[in-house]
Design a protein around this motif. Structure first.
Motif, short mmCIF file in Angstrom:
data_model
loop_
_atom_site.label_atom_id
_atom_site.label_comp_id
_atom_site.label_asym_id
_atom_site.label_seq_id
_atom_site.Cartn_x
_atom_site.Cartn_y
_atom_site.Cartn_z
N LEU A 1 -14.18 34.89 -8.47
CA LEU A 1 -15.19 34.45 -9.44
C LEU A 1 -15.47 32.96 -9.29
CD1 LEU A 1 -14.13 36.42 -12.63
CD2 LEU A 1 -16.24 36.69 -11.34
N ASP A 2 -14.42 32.15 -9.14
CA ASP A 2 -14.61 30.72 -8.94
C ASP A 2 -15.44 30.44 -7.70
OD1 ASP A 2 -13.11 30.25 -11.20
OD2 ASP A 2 -11.27 29.69 -10.10
N SER A 3 -15.17 31.17 -6.64
CA SER A 3 -15.90 31.01 -5.39
C SER A 3 -17.37 31.37 -5.56
CB SER A 3 -15.27 31.88 -4.30
OG SER A 3 -16.02 31.84 -3.13
N LEU A 4 -17.62 32.48 -6.25
CA LEU A 4 -19.02 32.91 -6.49
C LEU A 4 -19.76 31.90 -7.36
CD1 LEU A 4 -18.52 36.73 -7.03
CD2 LEU A 4 -19.67 35.63 -5.11
N GLU A 5 -19.08 31.40 -8.39
CA GLU A 5 -19.71 30.40 -9.26
C GLU A 5 -19.99 29.11 -8.50
OE1 GLU A 5 -17.07 30.04 -12.57
OE2 GLU A 5 -17.85 31.84 -13.56
N ALA A 6 -19.10 28.71 -7.63
CA ALA A 6 -19.30 27.48 -6.84
C ALA A 6 -20.47 27.65 -5.87
CB ALA A 6 -18.02 27.14 -6.08
N SER A 7 -20.63 28.83 -5.32
CA SER A 7 -21.72 29.06 -4.36
C SER A 7 -23.09 29.11 -5.06
CB SER A 7 -21.49 30.33 -3.57
OG SER A 7 -21.61 31.47 -4.39
N ARG A 8 -23.11 29.38 -6.35
CA ARG A 8 -24.36 29.42 -7.10
C ARG A 8 -24.84 28.05 -7.51
NH1 ARG A 8 -24.39 33.98 -11.53
NH2 ARG A 8 -26.58 33.42 -11.45
N ARG A 9 -23.95 27.04 -7.45
CA ARG A 9 -24.30 25.70 -7.89
C ARG A 9 -25.12 24.96 -6.87
NH1 ARG A 9 -18.34 24.45 -9.94
NH2 ARG A 9 -18.29 26.06 -11.47
N VAL B 1 -0.48 43.55 -10.93
CA VAL B 1 -1.64 43.25 -11.78
C VAL B 1 -1.91 41.75 -11.81
CG1 VAL B 1 -2.47 43.28 -14.17
CG2 VAL B 1 -1.42 45.32 -13.19
N HIS B 2 -0.85 40.96 -11.93
CA HIS B 2 -1.01 39.50 -11.95
C HIS B 2 -1.67 39.01 -10.66
CE1 HIS B 2 -0.18 35.31 -12.80
NE2 HIS B 2 0.38 35.21 -11.60
N GLN B 3 -1.25 39.53 -9.54
CA GLN B 3 -1.85 39.12 -8.27
C GLN B 3 -3.31 39.54 -8.19
OE1 GLN B 3 0.80 40.75 -5.33
NE2 GLN B 3 1.90 38.81 -5.16
N ALA B 4 -3.63 40.73 -8.66
CA ALA B 4 -5.01 41.19 -8.65
C ALA B 4 -5.89 40.30 -9.53
CB ALA B 4 -5.09 42.65 -9.10
N MET C 1 -13.19 54.38 0.50
CA MET C 1 -12.57 53.33 1.28
C MET C 1 -12.58 52.05 0.44
SD MET C 1 -12.02 52.42 4.98
CE MET C 1 -12.43 54.02 5.47
N LYS C 2 -11.42 51.45 0.30
CA LYS C 2 -11.27 50.21 -0.47
C LYS C 2 -11.35 49.02 0.48
CE LYS C 2 -10.01 52.36 -4.32
NZ LYS C 2 -10.68 52.31 -5.56
N ARG C 3 -12.04 47.97 0.02
CA ARG C 3 -12.12 46.73 0.78
C ARG C 3 -11.27 45.69 0.08
NH1 ARG C 3 -18.59 46.53 1.82
NH2 ARG C 3 -18.61 48.31 3.24
N MET C 4 -10.49 44.95 0.87
CA MET C 4 -9.64 43.92 0.29
C MET C 4 -9.41 42.82 1.32
SD MET C 4 -6.65 46.67 -0.31
CE MET C 4 -7.34 48.20 0.25
N THR C 5 -8.81 41.74 0.86
CA THR C 5 -8.46 40.63 1.72
C THR C 5 -6.97 40.41 1.63
OG1 THR C 5 -10.62 39.62 1.32
CG2 THR C 5 -8.90 38.20 2.21
N VAL C 6 -6.32 40.29 2.78
CA VAL C 6 -4.87 40.06 2.83
C VAL C 6 -4.65 38.87 3.76
CG1 VAL C 6 -2.62 41.02 3.43
CG2 VAL C 6 -4.40 42.52 2.51
N GLY C 7 -4.13 37.80 3.20
CA GLY C 7 -3.87 36.61 4.01
C GLY C 7 -5.12 36.10 4.70
N GLY C 8 -6.26 36.21 4.03
CA GLY C 8 -7.53 35.75 4.59
C GLY C 8 -8.19 36.74 5.54
N ARG C 9 -7.55 37.87 5.79
CA ARG C 9 -8.12 38.88 6.70
C ARG C 9 -8.70 40.02 5.89
NH1 ARG C 9 -2.67 39.08 10.05
NH2 ARG C 9 -2.01 38.99 7.90
N ARG D 1 -6.48 36.95 -7.77
CA ARG D 1 -7.48 37.08 -6.71
C ARG D 1 -8.88 37.22 -7.29
NH1 ARG D 1 -4.98 36.27 -2.03
NH2 ARG D 1 -3.14 37.47 -1.61
N LEU D 2 -9.01 37.98 -8.37
CA LEU D 2 -10.30 38.13 -9.03
C LEU D 2 -10.79 36.78 -9.56
CD1 LEU D 2 -12.58 39.92 -10.03
CD2 LEU D 2 -11.22 40.44 -12.05
N SER D 3 -9.90 36.03 -10.15
CA SER D 3 -10.25 34.71 -10.65
C SER D 3 -10.72 33.79 -9.52
CB SER D 3 -9.05 34.09 -11.38
OG SER D 3 -9.37 32.81 -11.84
N GLU D 4 -10.00 33.82 -8.39
CA GLU D 4 -10.39 33.02 -7.22
C GLU D 4 -11.77 33.44 -6.73
OE1 GLU D 4 -7.33 33.56 -4.31
OE2 GLU D 4 -5.82 32.56 -5.54
#
Length: 132
Positions: free
Chosen positions: A124-132, A113-116, A1-9, A119-122
């Motif tokens: 990572l940015d979110s994870l890095e921001a939460s670690r600060r 691929v570009h969209q993936a 089972m794959k987990r993903m986010t679509v439009g914030g859901r 999203r991965l970059s976003e």
């Protein structure tokens, strides 16, 4: 089972769920993009709306393609598939048509691929921001 986010859901989905949900469904007319499910060709938004119950205006075709590609289906532009269907029916595709089909298929895959990557970059940015 794959987990993903679509439009914030959040969405959890696997290939078998899609196959079951689309069994005996009648494909709507295809405009520009399609997804291959079994022997049928469907518009990606029809498939994602059927599976989730979401309004089609709440997600993009590219998001639907990303989700369906992630669980193992082939998504592409419609005229690419029509050219392939003609080839399968025994008509030889002209070399130019074959090259065009391959380029358009590569372009469609690059969009996914570009969209993936975005999203991965976003994420990572979110994870890095939460670690600060």
């Amino acid at each position: 089972m794959k987990r993903m986010t679509v439009g914030g859901r959040k969405l959890e989905l696997d290939r078998e769920q899609v196959l079951r949900a689309m069994r005996r469904r009648v494909p709507e007319p295809i405009r520009e993009h399609l997804v291959e499910i079994g022997d049928e060709l469907f518009p990606p938004k029809q498939v994602l709306a059927t599976i989730t119950g979401w309004e089609r205006t709440s997600f993009t075709t590219m998001e639907a393609q990303r989700v369906l590609t992630k669980v193992g289906f082939v998504c592409r532009r419609a005229h690419v598939a029509q050219s392939e269907a003609a080839t399968k029916a025994g008509e030889a595709a002209a070399p130019t048509e074959d090259l065009e089909r391959r380029v358009e298929s590569a372009e469609a895959n690059l969009v996914v691929v570009h969209q993936a990557i975005a999203r991965l970059s976003e994420r990572l940015d979110s994870l890095e921001a939460s670690r600060r």
